[in-house]
Structure formats: C-alpha cells, structure tokens
Scaffold this motif. Structure first.
Motif, short mmCIF file in Angstrom:
data_model
loop_
_atom_site.label_atom_id
_atom_site.label_comp_id
_atom_site.label_asym_id
_atom_site.label_seq_id
_atom_site.Cartn_x
_atom_site.Cartn_y
_atom_site.Cartn_z
N UNK A 132 0.98 -1.29 0.04
CA UNK A 132 -0.22 -0.02 -0.02
C UNK A 132 0.82 1.32 -0.05
N UNK A 133 0.81 2.12 -1.00
CA UNK A 133 1.30 3.33 -1.10
C UNK A 133 1.13 4.16 0.21
N UNK A 134 1.83 5.04 0.89
CA UNK A 134 1.55 5.87 1.72
C UNK A 134 0.68 6.95 1.41
N UNK A 135 -0.54 7.41 1.84
CA UNK A 135 -1.44 8.21 1.55
C UNK A 135 -1.99 8.82 2.70
N UNK A 136 -2.18 10.43 2.70
CA UNK A 136 -2.87 10.99 3.58
C UNK A 136 -3.39 12.25 3.16
N UNK A 137 -4.39 12.78 3.44
CA UNK A 137 -5.26 13.91 2.88
C UNK A 137 -4.46 15.05 3.22
N UNK A 138 -4.14 15.98 2.67
CA UNK A 138 -3.29 17.13 2.94
C UNK A 138 -3.86 18.41 1.79
N UNK A 139 -3.68 19.67 2.31
CA UNK A 139 -4.00 20.60 1.70
C UNK A 139 -3.19 20.99 0.69
N UNK A 140 -3.43 21.16 -0.45
CA UNK A 140 -2.64 21.73 -1.65
C UNK A 140 -2.85 23.02 -2.14
N UNK A 141 -2.04 23.91 -1.61
CA UNK A 141 -2.28 25.41 -1.88
C UNK A 141 -2.08 26.02 -3.13
N UNK A 142 -2.53 26.93 -3.50
CA UNK A 142 -2.34 27.65 -4.90
C UNK A 142 -0.76 27.89 -5.28
N UNK A 143 -0.03 27.93 -4.03
CA UNK A 143 1.43 27.89 -4.38
C UNK A 143 2.07 26.57 -4.29
N UNK A 144 1.29 25.56 -4.09
CA UNK A 144 1.70 24.35 -3.79
C UNK A 144 2.32 23.48 -5.15
N UNK A 145 3.33 22.52 -4.92
CA UNK A 145 3.82 21.93 -5.88
C UNK A 145 4.53 20.57 -5.40
N UNK A 146 4.13 19.43 -6.34
CA UNK A 146 5.02 18.47 -5.87
C UNK A 146 6.12 18.32 -7.07
N UNK A 147 7.14 17.88 -6.68
CA UNK A 147 8.10 17.57 -7.70
C UNK A 147 8.93 16.31 -7.72
N UNK A 148 8.85 15.48 -8.75
CA UNK A 148 9.59 14.26 -8.47
C UNK A 148 10.70 14.13 -9.82
N UNK A 149 12.12 13.82 -9.26
CA UNK A 149 13.09 13.69 -10.23
C UNK A 149 13.34 12.06 -10.12
N UNK A 150 12.98 11.20 -11.23
CA UNK A 150 13.08 9.84 -11.01
C UNK A 150 14.13 9.34 -12.05
N UNK A 151 15.10 8.65 -11.47
CA UNK A 151 16.04 8.08 -12.46
C UNK A 151 15.55 6.83 -12.83
N UNK A 152 15.58 6.78 -14.08
CA UNK A 152 14.98 5.55 -14.70
C UNK A 152 15.85 4.30 -14.88
N UNK A 153 15.93 3.68 -13.52
CA UNK A 153 16.42 2.38 -13.72
C UNK A 153 15.71 1.75 -12.39
#
Length: 198
Positions: A132-153
């Motif tokens: 199960x992937x971790x998940x919890x409700x949270x506020x995502x504001x107008x200035x909010x951002x999630x950023x992922x840098x995923x190495x492809x291996x």
C-alpha cells in the motif's frame, strides 16, 4: 628537466589511449541499458511467484496534463517526452488555480508501462503481500507543488517511496511509459507519457 616536442607528443598519445580505454570501462560498468521487453509487450510478467504488482486506484481514463477539481485547476508537466535508461525524468504537479484543494500526498502516483492488455505499474512487492502506497489527505495550496526527479533504472524507481519494500519486475524495457498522479481528491488522475529508450 628538458622535454622535447617528441616526448610531449608521445605522452599525449598515451594519455589519449588511456582515456579511450577508461571510456570503454565506464560504458561496460554502466550496463547494457534496459533489459526488459521492447515495444508494447502483451503484458508484464515477473518470474518471482511472490511478486504482487501495484494496482493503483485509478477509476476511469487518465486525463491529460490538466484537470479541474471542484475548487481549482491542477497541472502536471514533465521535461521532454523521451529519456534514456539511467537518466532522470522530472515531473511537477502544480496548483495553477485560485483556491486550495486536497490531495493524498506526494507518493500517490504510478509509473506504468503500456502493454497490449492495458497500462500496468512497473512496481510491486516481493513479500507475497499487497503493498500500500502511503497516502494521507493534505491541503494543496495555490502555491503548492510536488516535484519528482526519478532516475529511470530499477533500483531508483523501487526505492523512491520511503519505508516501502518494492521491486521493478520485469526489468524496464524500451517502450512507452507514463507517470500518473492519482491522488487528487474529487478529480480524475493526471498523466504524462514518455518513451524510455536504450
């Protein structure tokens, strides 16, 4: 000590040969690229009987890179549409609207491979139990951002979620993949496709 032009040229040639030899070693050490199925396989098959593939809660079609929630608009973007095995793909989710919304956190995403039987997550658990992937409700504001840098291996993708024992099976192969963020509450999932090349 005096050096002649001939001495310097000889040393330069040896240095060049050493560099070529080293480059060959680096190529060998880096591996041979993606080892998994090419193109659009029929499905993804893992030889490990204990492997339990992640099945993200994606109901209905994955929208493009823009979706509207009841209160705002979300945008998913990535740099480039093709990446080489071992390089990184960068994906960003932004709230581009005028109000906050609710998400299930930064780990509510899937990395999927296109197959003839549909899109399948490349990750799964080898414990014999469903992860199960971790998940919890949270506020995502107008200035909010999630950023992922995923190495492809395989190792980088498997270890991207902390405190969760995942594996990639079968190995990554050249073909069409996508990143899907499914954690926007009361909104369809967003997705960006990219081609993994050798």
């Amino acid at each position: 000590m005096d050096r002649t032009r001939r001495d310097l040229l000889g040393r330069g040639a040896l240095a060049a040969i050493g560099t070529v030899g080293l480059a060959g070693c680096l190529d060998f050490a880096a591996g041979d690229g993606p080892q998994g199925p090419e193109g659009t396989p029929e499905t993804l098959t893992c030889e490990d009987d204990a492997f339990d593939r992640l099945d993200p809660p994606i109901d209905g079609p994955v929208e493009g890179t823009l979706v509207d929630t009841p209160s705002t608009r979300l945008e998913l973007s990535s740099e480039g549409s093709a990446e080489t095995y071992g390089q990184s793909v960068r994906v960003v989710l932004r709230n581009t609207g005028d109000a906050a919304t609710t998400t299930l956190g930064e780990h509510a995403y899937a990395i999927q491979r296109e197959t003839a039987s549909g899109w399948l997550d490349v990750r799964g658990s080898t414990t014999g139990e469903t992860a199960e992937l971790p998940q919890a409700e949270e506020a995502f504001e107008t200035t909010g951002a999630y950023s992922w840098e995923i190495r492809l291996d395989e190792s980088a993708i498997a270890s991207a979620v902390p405190d969760l024992d995942l594996e990639v099976c079968p190995p990554l192969g050249p073909g069409t993949h996508r990143f899907v963020y499914w954690g926007a509450v009361d909104a369809p999932p967003l997705g960006v496709e990219f081609d993994l090349i050798g």
